[in-house]
Design a protein around this motif. Sequence first.
Motif, mmCIF file in Angstrom:
data_model
loop_
_atom_site.group_PDB
_atom_site.id
_atom_site.type_symbol
_atom_site.label_atom_id
_atom_site.label_comp_id
_atom_site.label_asym_id
_atom_site.label_seq_id
_atom_site.Cartn_x
_atom_site.Cartn_y
_atom_site.Cartn_z
ATOM 1 N N ALA A 102 48.857 45.230 35.351
ATOM 2 C CA ALA A 102 48.321 43.959 35.870
ATOM 3 C C ALA A 102 47.573 44.208 37.179
ATOM 4 O O ALA A 102 48.022 45.006 38.010
ATOM 5 C CB ALA A 102 49.470 42.980 36.093
ATOM 6 N N VAL A 103 46.448 43.506 37.340
ATOM 7 C CA VAL A 103 45.606 43.757 38.518
ATOM 8 C C VAL A 103 46.338 43.387 39.809
ATOM 9 O O VAL A 103 46.157 44.037 40.849
ATOM 10 C CB VAL A 103 44.228 43.054 38.363
ATOM 11 N N ALA A 104 47.217 42.367 39.746
ATOM 12 C CA ALA A 104 47.993 41.992 40.945
ATOM 13 C C ALA A 104 48.938 43.131 41.323
ATOM 14 O O ALA A 104 49.135 43.430 42.509
ATOM 15 C CB ALA A 104 48.778 40.714 40.679
ATOM 16 N N ASP A 105 49.530 43.786 40.310
ATOM 17 C CA ASP A 105 50.409 44.930 40.579
ATOM 18 C C ASP A 105 49.617 46.076 41.194
ATOM 19 O O ASP A 105 50.088 46.774 42.089
ATOM 20 C CB ASP A 105 51.082 45.420 39.281
ATOM 21 N N GLU A 106 48.395 46.256 40.684
ATOM 22 C CA GLU A 106 47.537 47.326 41.220
ATOM 23 C C GLU A 106 47.275 47.098 42.709
ATOM 24 O O GLU A 106 47.446 48.016 43.534
ATOM 25 C CB GLU A 106 46.208 47.363 40.453
ATOM 26 N N ALA A 107 46.878 45.861 43.054
ATOM 27 C CA ALA A 107 46.580 45.557 44.461
ATOM 28 C C ALA A 107 47.825 45.762 45.325
ATOM 29 O O ALA A 107 47.754 46.342 46.413
ATOM 30 C CB ALA A 107 46.057 44.130 44.579
ATOM 31 N N SER A 108 48.975 45.332 44.807
ATOM 32 C CA SER A 108 50.218 45.460 45.569
ATOM 33 C C SER A 108 50.586 46.938 45.788
ATOM 34 O O SER A 108 50.942 47.343 46.897
ATOM 35 C CB SER A 108 51.323 44.719 44.812
ATOM 36 N N LEU A 109 50.479 47.739 44.728
ATOM 37 C CA LEU A 109 50.797 49.168 44.853
ATOM 38 C C LEU A 109 49.874 49.834 45.866
ATOM 39 O O LEU A 109 50.295 50.660 46.687
ATOM 40 C CB LEU A 109 50.632 49.872 43.497
ATOM 41 N N LYS A 110 48.594 49.457 45.826
ATOM 42 C CA LYS A 110 47.625 50.095 46.720
ATOM 43 C C LYS A 110 47.890 49.704 48.176
ATOM 44 O O LYS A 110 47.774 50.537 49.082
ATOM 45 C CB LYS A 110 46.201 49.750 46.276
ATOM 46 N N ARG A 111 48.265 48.444 48.377
ATOM 47 C CA ARG A 111 48.604 48.022 49.756
ATOM 48 C C ARG A 111 49.813 48.803 50.271
ATOM 49 O O ARG A 111 49.815 49.305 51.395
ATOM 50 C CB ARG A 111 48.898 46.515 49.796
ATOM 51 N N GLN A 112 50.835 48.919 49.405
ATOM 52 C CA GLN A 112 52.039 49.671 49.819
ATOM 53 C C GLN A 112 51.700 51.125 50.126
ATOM 54 O O GLN A 112 52.209 51.707 51.084
ATOM 55 C CB GLN A 112 53.084 49.651 48.707
ATOM 56 N N ALA A 113 50.819 51.707 49.293
ATOM 57 C CA ALA A 113 50.448 53.118 49.486
ATOM 58 C C ALA A 113 49.765 53.296 50.841
ATOM 59 O O ALA A 113 50.104 54.215 51.600
ATOM 60 C CB ALA A 113 49.533 53.584 48.350
ATOM 61 N N VAL A 114 48.824 52.406 51.152
ATOM 62 C CA VAL A 114 48.093 52.537 52.424
ATOM 63 C C VAL A 114 49.062 52.392 53.603
ATOM 64 O O VAL A 114 49.003 53.160 54.568
ATOM 65 C CB VAL A 114 46.938 51.499 52.497
ATOM 66 N N GLU A 115 49.985 51.426 53.492
ATOM 67 C CA GLU A 115 50.972 51.243 54.573
ATOM 68 C C GLU A 115 51.782 52.514 54.800
ATOM 69 O O GLU A 115 52.172 52.821 55.918
ATOM 70 C CB GLU A 115 51.941 50.097 54.227
ATOM 71 N N ARG A 116 52.042 53.235 53.744
ATOM 72 C CA ARG A 116 52.852 54.457 53.848
ATOM 73 C C ARG A 116 51.995 55.702 54.074
ATOM 74 O O ARG A 116 52.510 56.823 54.093
ATOM 75 C CB ARG A 116 53.667 54.649 52.569
ATOM 76 N N GLY A 117 50.674 55.524 54.160
ATOM 77 C CA GLY A 117 49.786 56.674 54.361
ATOM 78 C C GLY A 117 49.679 57.543 53.112
ATOM 79 O O GLY A 117 49.465 58.749 53.193
ATOM 80 N N LEU A 118 49.829 56.923 51.942
ATOM 81 C CA LEU A 118 49.798 57.665 50.677
ATOM 82 C C LEU A 118 48.580 57.265 49.845
ATOM 83 O O LEU A 118 47.926 56.249 50.116
ATOM 84 C CB LEU A 118 51.074 57.378 49.876
#
Lengths: 515, 59
Positions: free
Chosen positions: A150-166
């Motif tokens: 789901a595109v909402a899941d994609e956006a959420s995962l990407k936000r979490q990744a950036v917050e963690r520097g991943l």
Amino acid sequence: MFCTTSIVTSSYYDSVVLMRVASQLKKRQGVSEVAMFMGTEGNHALLAQVGLTTPESKEAGPQDLLIIVRAESEELAAAIAREAADELISRRQTEQSSQSYQPRTLDRAIGFLPGASLAAISIPGNYAARTAAHCLEKGLNLFIFSDNVAVADEASLKRQAVERGLLCMGPDCGTAYLNGVGLGFSNVVRRGRIGCVAASGTGLQAVACALDRLGEGISHGIGVGGRDLSLEVGGIMTTHALALLDRDPGTRVIVLLSKPPHPQVAQTLLDFCRTLTTPVVSCFQGARLPGGQLLQTLTLEDAAHQAACLVQEKPFTARLFSQPDTVKALLANAGSGPAGKQLIGLFCGGTLAKEAQLLLTPLLGEIATDLNRQNGHCLVDLGDDRYTVGRPHPMIAPENRSEILLELARSGGLNNCGALLMDIVLGNGAHLDPAGELAWSLAELRGKHGFSGPVVVSLVGTEDDPQALSNQQRTLHQAGATVFLANSEAARYVALLVAPACRALLLNEPDGEAS
Amino acid sequence: MTEKSSPLDRQVQVINIGLERFTADLREAGVPVVQMDWRPPAGGDKKLLELLDSLHERG
């Protein structure tokens, strides 16, 4: 026709293995269909859609393997089903004896490989986001090959990744290069000074191979998935990747590849690019963004060429053909047979199909994107969902394209065809001899169906790929195909074959000049 | 926020969850890789999966 349904309980197999075994057994005499799926909700819906649901099949759960066979006799159907199950068991036994321990949980996997830096995820899309989130919590970068997330899941995962520097590469990320390691469908290319951010796997493969040919290499190739520059995702990973490459001491130039961004995201991207000190060469598949922050090119080949010129401090001039004299000689040899006839393009790489479409539409007029049209030019992406329901992607199983090609010939679909255009993408993950498969189908076309038109191949690969570029080129030449290593050149050459009036534009010749 | 180390600086070591072919390619290239034996969690039971997720969030 007889149909049997067997269920092997508590036996999970990945979809590529299942589709490959099914595809091999389907070729047997007297067998019309072999379907093997895990009994997930999505697969039950798929079976219903293609009319293969049986009373027995409904009993299979998500961890149960379903084998459905249609054959001319009940005995044959039962024998094929048994053979399918035996083949899968035998493959698993071979894998288990040749490979080491396979942990069932993420914690155990990390315990086994404490230096793990990345999770490569290629499980069914409805489970991928959950697994990906757990991997981010453990500090792992992500390469998500799975689609249908789901595109909402994609956006959420990407936000979490950036917050963690991943990094969160994907979902639907086909190719990436990190620190000299190719992930997914990747070519064996040299390392170098050019970093890539790519929303397209085959686009990244084409650019990486072109750079390799030009004597340059990739520092890192960060895949972001096809939807990153959509409004919903907002370019989260593209800007993160650009920033990382901008700070990377090994990267001198960045290449950015994507479908046209959403207009709002385009503005954010342009504003962000103003903050970078590394030059960015971009290719947006037909779109041109305003302003001078990006060096924008029309084709993948131009993007690679311009990036190579920048690091080599040479002037760049876009070229239609790298060797125009060779093209003129090829045209003279091909004669005027294809002129005025239909062009049929059957692609495995979606981005390569789209690029050909963008280049050829202004030259040839309207071009259909499906095979249902009887007349007129068509360029079809056989990796599209329409052609891959229950089948492996044609980059893995090029025999699917052969089947479609021969079926076209049988149904008279090639009667007005002046030229065929096809791509072959080599590298890890791809079939081990795609040129051999194409050569076989061309021999069938010419021998049994009387097709005599030229066949043009856009070949993406390198000498160090498992298939070896020169071996594949030789096979294609022996099969009578004309091979180009730049997709844009293959497309333009086909335009010259079916519409010789294009010579004035593409070869800088007066109208009607004969070669 | 402190400056994080770049993911581009880490040596690539892979946990592969899904297509086993990717593990074979990485092994061939000499990349450290572990193949997970992945199966649909909670046997594919959606309700049980939601329950597990809520426990995971609490824990």
